[in-house]
Structures are given as structure tokens and as C-alpha cells.
Design a protein around this motif. Structure first.
Motif, PDB file in Angstrom:
ATOM      1  N   GLY A 269       0.397  11.381   5.180  1.00 12.54           N
ATOM      2  CA  GLY A 269      -0.962  10.981   4.049  1.00 12.54           C
ATOM      3  C   GLY A 269      -1.818   9.368   3.730  1.00 12.54           C
ATOM      4  O   GLY A 269      -2.700   9.398   4.511  1.00 12.54           O
ATOM      5  N   HIS A 270      -0.408   8.255   4.151  1.00 11.83           N
ATOM      6  CA  HIS A 270      -1.296   7.154   4.496  1.00 11.83           C
ATOM      7  C   HIS A 270      -1.451   7.035   5.822  1.00 11.83           C
ATOM      8  O   HIS A 270      -2.257   5.644   5.973  1.00 11.83           O
ATOM      9  N   GLY A 271      -1.025   8.013   7.047  1.00 17.64           N
ATOM     10  CA  GLY A 271      -0.986   7.361   8.007  1.00 17.64           C
ATOM     11  C   GLY A 271      -2.593   8.149   8.781  1.00 17.64           C
ATOM     12  O   GLY A 271      -3.295   7.960   9.970  1.00 17.64           O
TER      13      GLY A 271
ATOM     14  N   ALA B  50      -1.149   1.489 -10.363  1.00 20.49           N
ATOM     15  CA  ALA B  50      -1.615   2.221  -9.485  1.00 20.49           C
ATOM     16  C   ALA B  50      -1.419   3.435  -8.893  1.00 20.49           C
ATOM     17  O   ALA B  50      -2.282   4.476  -9.024  1.00 20.49           O
ATOM     18  N   HIS B  51       0.262   4.101  -9.439  1.00 21.58           N
ATOM     19  CA  HIS B  51       0.235   5.465  -8.619  1.00 21.58           C
ATOM     20  C   HIS B  51      -0.219   6.517 -10.282  1.00 21.58           C
ATOM     21  O   HIS B  51      -0.756   7.539 -10.374  1.00 21.58           O
ATOM     22  N   MET B  52      -0.045   5.403 -11.439  1.00 21.91           N
ATOM     23  CA  MET B  52      -0.157   6.204 -12.623  1.00 21.91           C
ATOM     24  C   MET B  52      -1.903   6.423 -12.225  1.00 21.91           C
ATOM     25  O   MET B  52      -2.273   7.887 -13.506  1.00 21.91           O
TER      26      MET B  52
ATOM     27  N   MET C 169       0.888  -1.153   0.100  1.00 23.12           N
ATOM     28  CA  MET C 169      -0.198  -0.064  -0.166  1.00 23.12           C
ATOM     29  C   MET C 169       0.980   1.765  -0.158  1.00 23.12           C
ATOM     30  O   MET C 169       0.273   2.320  -0.283  1.00 23.12           O
ATOM     31  N   SER C 170       2.036   1.053   0.402  1.00 22.82           N
ATOM     32  CA  SER C 170       2.822   1.805   0.966  1.00 22.82           C
ATOM     33  C   SER C 170       4.022   2.694   0.584  1.00 22.82           C
ATOM     34  O   SER C 170       4.790   3.053   0.821  1.00 22.82           O
ATOM     35  N   ARG C 171       4.263   2.445  -1.240  1.00 22.60           N
ATOM     36  CA  ARG C 171       5.015   3.371  -1.553  1.00 22.60           C
ATOM     37  C   ARG C 171       4.914   3.807  -2.804  1.00 22.60           C
ATOM     38  O   ARG C 171       4.444   4.183  -3.644  1.00 22.60           O
TER      39      ARG C 171
ATOM     40  N   GLU D 215      -5.857   4.097  -1.923  1.00 22.04           N
ATOM     41  CA  GLU D 215      -5.350   4.518  -1.826  1.00 22.04           C
ATOM     42  C   GLU D 215      -3.690   5.821  -1.521  1.00 22.04           C
ATOM     43  O   GLU D 215      -3.668   6.175  -0.844  1.00 22.04           O
ATOM     44  N   GLU D 216      -3.337   5.485  -2.841  1.00 25.68           N
ATOM     45  CA  GLU D 216      -2.048   6.301  -3.373  1.00 25.68           C
ATOM     46  C   GLU D 216      -2.835   7.450  -3.810  1.00 25.68           C
ATOM     47  O   GLU D 216      -2.407   8.854  -2.862  1.00 25.68           O
ATOM     48  N   ALA D 217      -3.572   7.804  -4.025  1.00 26.27           N
ATOM     49  CA  ALA D 217      -4.782   9.048  -3.655  1.00 26.27           C
ATOM     50  C   ALA D 217      -4.410   9.508  -3.129  1.00 26.27           C
ATOM     51  O   ALA D 217      -4.633  10.891  -3.052  1.00 26.27           O
TER      52      ALA D 217
HETATM   53 ZN    ZN Z   1       1.910   6.127  -1.332  1.00 24.18          ZN
END
Ligand code: ZN
Length: 667
Positions: free
Chosen positions: A446-448, A526-528, A1-3, A469-471
Motif C-alpha cells: 500500500g504505502h509503496g 490520522a489513522h482514525m 508516514m508509515s506506521r 496516505e494512511e487511507a
Molecule cells: Zn500506514
């Protein structure tokens, strides 16, 4: 989830500073082929570590490289055989190396190395060979008998038959995502069987659930769904044993008791495969904020599992950049203020934000899923309940972002895509710092931020979970970059600085990241998807007030932001909605957002972007070769130093790793 992956699509140059002139002689570019540029990164400050810390780093880097084969096999069950075959041809080739066939073969091998297998690391598509079947057959027939590999017919099909195992991870709605994905995390099972299996296994009343499936492959044994664990004595035993050996050596140089216990727990987990032990390890690891040297080593991110369960193996060894960490410590100290003042509905906010520990780190080695392509920011652990109860560690990898910036200087991008000279100037001045701040805010706040309503399944958003989640994390960062609090906290020296980041983000999400997509294809990663979702949503929702516009001049499309404050409010609005979707587990609303804004590419604009890029020769993707560490002995055999060197080439490093760190291919 978190990179957070590379932001290098838009690679504006940075302000020349004192460091840049010091580094002028450093050769950042190691190789260039296909859509890839391979860079080198420096490890500033390594010389200043204590001898104990240097040896700790040394053995942790050995543990990191030792796991390389695991990821290759996770990506596809034939990857290691294919690599052996291609490397044998590469090593033994006696013919003319100037022919088109040979050059195309070399390019293909470099692509396979970069993808840790025969699929593109980002698009997930198979690489297309540009050499002939005849050339390949001839090379294979000339191999010495002991280099002949099994399954040659399948390997040939992998290379030459476009439809065979075409997609590493398929995310197309409505298809069986397991059957149509080429990864090796499942075998002989359907998506429905796996989903039923996990649904039966999950205890929804468990408030501290293990990360189901994180370290297993699912197969059928006698018709019954069975998980095979990755552990010593299980799958990948030879590689894991070697990781454990190096962790034991590293442990002799642990900086303190807590770090020693962290390493011991990790060894216990690798030995038993028990996911409760992994949670115990994650808790000690996240609570150890005193050690200078730190590392990730294990099955971590599940982006490449079509169901988001199994973790790809990876390792990053690093140490804290004490000077730059003051920035993230400031953000982290104010975490509660950011949570309290966000535009999110108060029902979805955390009353108490726990232990957001943020630091800027210097990477010493990248391995597994973080090599050669690497994230620039990381936030772990991934388990929601551990994050809630024990906090998370968030890092920005600044020697990597620095290498990106240095290598991109003067590549012509800004002149092509940013017509406004004042904006170019603003970006020269503020993009490096706002890029880093964006990463800091994304990772450590953000993620937290936010919370799920009671009883909401953390996996409720299913295949769209990663994108949303990235958004969420990106929007949190974008929203606050424009806040007066940034200047008040001394993080930037101008209230205008955020505009550089806003312009870059919108340009990237709407236009320039499309250069990574082949004509006719959808956006998949996902990031794109997240960047496209945010940018398209803001463009459309701000259309009536002309907040942001795309306009044409001399046949080229350009971006103009007319109202930065209104754009900030749009980011805030979307943040509130995506937080609601996550907190309530509103799958339908999440899916609709992703499908409407994040996936489909407008063909004419896409073609234009590809044309404009083709004149620039900027590689869409970048990755890194690692430095080499060497133990220095005194005449009586004791270690007196560890040195770091940077000269190694890309092919040279790949061949060395395959030769010296390949426990899964040794017969
Ligand atoms: Zn992230």
C-alpha cells in the motif's frame, strides 16, 4: 508516514490453536487504569538465536531504552521536570495510600508515563487530574529539599489549568498550528515564519532531497530562524552519547559487514547531525535484508509535528520470524502484479515496483515513540526518493498482534456489536489471519504503491497528508483482500475470509472506534480519520444501492453489509481517487474529503457507542511493558548467555527506566 497503529478497537477473539494452549499460563495483562490496558508480550524464538545475535539484541535494546528522555522532551519542554516531580512524590509519599486523592494521583502518573508526557498519546489532549490542589501542595511541601524542582508554578499550571498547553498537536484548520501546539519542536516562532523558512530552503529541482527539519528544533536566535540539531554536542547530547556507546558495543556482534556499516553510519549521523548521512544510513539499512536481527533507532515519524517535518525519537529492536515471513515474501514477490492490476489510473502507477522487502518480525524491545503504545506494522524509510530508488522495508510485528488477540479473548465485544452469529463465526475463523494480511498489504504494498507526477511536492497535502496516505494504504489492502489472488497464492484458504475483515473495518470506522473520542470532540488522529473517511465514504456512496446499512434494533445501532462485492468496488473507486489526489498534489480535493467524511462525529451515535462500551470494560487503548534482558556470565567473566524475563510490572518498569536510563535528567 508509515506506521500502522493498533487495530485493537475491535478485538474479536481468535480461533484457539495449539499455540494458545501453550501460552495459557502467560500473564498478558500488566496493568489497567483510565482508558488504558497495559499488556505484556512474549519474545518467542529469542532462546534459539546464536550467542552473538543475543548480545547484538542486548546492546541494541540498551541503545533503545537510552533514548527514552528525548521523546519526553520533544513532546513538551516541561515533561521531564514534571515526571521527576511526580516520581519524587510517588517514591517519597508516606501518607495514606487508600485515599481518593492518592489513588487519583497514581492514576495521573500512570497516564503521564503512558503518554510520555502530560498529553494523551492519541487524542493529544491534556490529562485531567482527579486529585485536589491541596493534596498536591501538601505532597510538594513534604518533599525533601534536594527533590524540589524548578518551575513549580508552571508545573502546577500544567496539571491544573485546563487551557494551558491544552493540546499536544493542534490540527484545526485556520489556526496557527505551531503557536497552538504544546510540542517542543518549535519555540518562539509562528507557522508562517517556519513555512517561509522551509520554502526558501527547499530546492524543488533536487531529486534526492534531505528530510528537512527531521532532526532539529526551530527557534529564533537574534531574530533569525535557526535550526538546532539533535546530535552529540547539540540538543539531547547526553542521551545521544549513551545511544552511541551502546551502538558501538552492539557493533562488535554485528551479523555481517553490511549490518556493521549500517550501525557505523547511524553513529556518524548521531555524531554530525547531517541529514545526508541519515539518507546514506537509510539506504544501507533498507538494502540489508540478509540480517536476522534488525532495528529502528532515530528520529523517524513526524505525526506529532503540526507541520509534519520533525521526527519523534523511537526505537524498535527485532528479529525475523522465519516461518511467518513466508507469507509476506509471497506478497512481496508478486508486488508488480498487485501494482499492475490495481484500480488506479495507469498514469499514477509505478512501472517497476522496486525492492518491497516484507517480513514478519518478533519485537524484542519497544522504545521512544513506540512505547508503551506501539505500531503493529512499520514501513520505512519515509523519504520518497529513497523508497523509489532503493525500496522500503515493511514489517508486521506478530508477537504484538498475538498479544492483542490473546488478551482480548472473550471480552464480550462480539456479542454486543455483531448480532449475526454467522458473521461472528466467520470472524473467529478468519480475523486473525486477515488482520495480519491487512497489515502486510498495507505496509509492504500500500504505502509503496503509486507515484507522484513530475514536479509534485511530496508535502502538497500538508496537514491532511498523513490521513490521506494512511487511507491510500488501507484501501490498497482492503481492495486486494477480496481478490481471488489471495486464495490463488495460498494466503487464505477461503474466498469468504475477507468478509470478516470488511465487516470489522466498516464497524470500526463507522461506530466502534468512536469509543476513543470524548463527547463533543472531533476525530483528530490520522489513522482514525483515515478509517472514518473510508467507512463513511463507502456508506454514503453505496447508499442508493443499499450496499452497507446502519439499522436500529431495541435502541441499538448495528451494521449490515448487503453486498460485499459492491463494497469492494467502492473501496477500489476511492483508492483511485485518493491516489489521484496524492499523485497530482490536489490539496483542495484532499482537504474536502477529510473534512467531509473524517472529522465530525454524529453526537447521538457517539453517545450510544460510549454507553454500550461502558458496560463492557474494554480499554480503548493498549500498550506494553517490555521484557527484561540479562547478560549471564561464566565464572571467568565472559558472557555465556542472554536471558529474557517477563515478570516486571508497569510502574516498576517506568521507575526503573527513570532511575537507570535518564541521562537528560541527571544533574
Ligand atoms: Zn500506514
Amino acid at each position: 508516514m508509515s506506521r500502522l497503529l493498533t487495530i485493537s478497537v475491535l478485538t474479536a477473539s481468535i480461533t484457539i490453536n495449539a499455540m494458545a494452549s501453550e501460552n495459557k499460563k502467560f500473564d498478558y495483562v500488566a496493568d489497567r487504569f483510565a482508558d488504558i490496558e497495559v499488556l505484556r508480550y512474549q519474545v518467542p524464538g529469542f532462546e534459539d538465536l546464536s550467542l552473538n545475535q543475543k548480545q547484538l539484541v542486548y546492546y541494541l535494546t540498551e541503545a533503545a531504552i537510552s533514548g527514552r528522555d528525548i521523546l519526553w522532551d520533544q513532546n513538551n519542554k516541561y515533561n521531564l521536570q514534571l515526571r521527576q516531580l511526580l516520581e519524587s512524590i510517588y517514591n517519597d509519599y508516606k501518607g495514606d495510600k487508600t485515599t481518593d486523592d492518592y489513588k487519583a494521583f497514581e492514576k495521573y502518573l500512570k497516564q503521564v508515563w503512558f503518554g510520555n508526557g502530560f498529553h494523551h498519546h492519541y487524542s493529544m489532549d491534556k490529562f485531567v487530574p482527579e486529585f485536589s490542589v491541596e493534596f498536591f501542595d501538601k505532597c510538594v511541601s513534604e518533599l525533601p529539599a534536594e527533590k524540589k524542582v524548578e518551575n513549580i508554578d508552571i508545573l502546577k499550571k500544567i496539571i491544573f489549568a485546563p487551557e494551558f498547553m491544552a493540546k499536544k498537536v493542534n490540527q484545526a484548520e485556520g489556526q496557527d498550528l505551531i503557536v497552538t501546539s504544546a510540542t517542543n519542536l518549535y519555540e518562539g516562532v509562528t507557522q508562517k515564519e517556519v513555512e517561509d523558512y522551509y520554502n526558501a530552503l527547499k530546492d524543488t529541482t533536487d531529486t534526492t532531497p534531505i528530510s528537512y527539519g527531521l532532526n532539529t528544533k526551530i527557534v529564533k536566535v537574534n531574530g533569525k530562524i535557526t535550526e538546532l540539531p539533535f546530535k552529540k554536542g547539540g540538543l539531547y547530547s547526553d542521551a545521544i552519547t549513551r545511544i552511541i556507546d551502546n551502538l558501538q558495543k552492539a557493533n562488535r556482534f554485528a551479523e555481517n559487514d553490511m549490518q556493521r556499516r549500517t550501525i557505523e553510519k547511524l553513529i556518524e549521523y548521531y555524531t554530525t547531525g547531517n541529514l545526508r548521512t541519515f539518507d546514506e544510513y537509510s539506504i544501507i539499512w533498507v538494502e540489508d535484508t540478509a540480517s536476522r536481527v534488525d532495528f529502528i533507532n532515530g528520529f523517524i515519524e513526524s505525526y506529532d509535528d503540526p507541520l509534519g517535518m520533525t521526527g519523534n525519537w523511537e526505537s524498535i529492536v527485532n528479529f525475523k520470524d522465519l516461518g511467518a515471513s513466508e507469507r509476506t515474501e509471497t506478497i512481496s514477490k508478486n508486488a508488480q502484479w498487485f501494482e499492475d492490476n490495481s484500480p488506479v489510473d495507469s498514469r499514477f502507477k509505478k512501472e517497476t515496483v522496486k525492492g518491497v522487502s516484507a517480513k514478519v518480525i518478533t519485537a524484542a524491545i519497544l522504545a521512544g515513540d513506540s512505547y508503551p503504545a506501539t505500531p503493529i506494522g512499520i514501513n520505512l524509510p519515509n523519504a520518497n526518493w529513497i523508497r523509489a530508488a532503493h525500496g522500503s522495508k515493511s514489517v508486521t510485528i506478530e508477537n504484538i498482534t498475538k498479544a492483542y488477540d490473546e488478551a482480548s479473548h472473550g471480552n464480550g465485544f462480539n456479542e454486543e456489536f455483531i448480532p449475526d452469529a454467522a458473521m461472528r463465526e466467520l470472524m473467529d475463523k478468519y480475523l486473525f489471519i486477515t488482520d495480519n494480511l491487512h497489515t502486510d498489504l498495507h505496509e509492504c504494498l500500500g504505502h509503496g504503491s503509486g507515484k507522484l507526477l513530475p514536479g509534485v511536492d511530496p508535502d502538497a497535502l500538508k496537514a491532511h497528508g498523513s490521513t490521506l496516505e494512511e487511507a491510500r494504504a488501507d484501501l490498497f489492502a482492503l481492495y486486494y483482500l477480496a481478490d481471488p489472488k489471495m486464495v490463488e497464492l495460498g494466503l487464505v484458504d477461503s474466498p469468504e475470509a475477507y468478509k470478516a475483515q470488511y465487516y470489522k473495518y466498516m464497524l470500526n470506522g463507522l461506530m466502534t472506534q468512536l469509543m476513543r473520542i470524548e463527547p463533543g470532540k472531533d476525530v483528530e488522529e490520522a489513522h482514525m480519520r483515515n478509517r472514518k473517511l473510508i467507512a463513511e465514504w463507502a456508506l454514503q456512496h453505496g447508499a442508493s444501492a443499499n450496499v452497507v446499512e446502519l439499522y436500529k434494533e431495541n435502541g441499538k445501532t448495528y451494521l449490515r453489509i448487503n453486498d460485499f462485492e459492491a463494497l469492494r468496488n467502492l473501496f477500489g473507486e476511492l483508492l483511485a481517487e485518493i491516489q489521484r489526489i496524492k499523485s497530482e498534489g490536489d490539496y483542495e480535493a484532499g482537504r474536502d474529503l477529510v473534512e467531509k467524511y473524517a472529522v465530525k462525529v454524529e453526537p447521538d451515535l457517539h453517545k450510544e457507542i460510549l454507553d454500550r462500551y461502558s458496560h463492557l470494560d474494554i480499554a480503548p487503548y493498549k500498550g506494553f511493558v517490555n521484557p527484561r534482558y540479562t547478560l549471564v556470565y561464566s565464572p571467568d567473566g565472559t558472557v555465556i548467555d542472554v536471558t529474557v524475563s517477563y515478570g516486571e510490572g508497569y510502574a516498576e518498569q517506568m521507575m526503573r527506566y527513570s532511575r537507570d536510563y535518564s541521562p537528560l535528567t541527571e544533574k
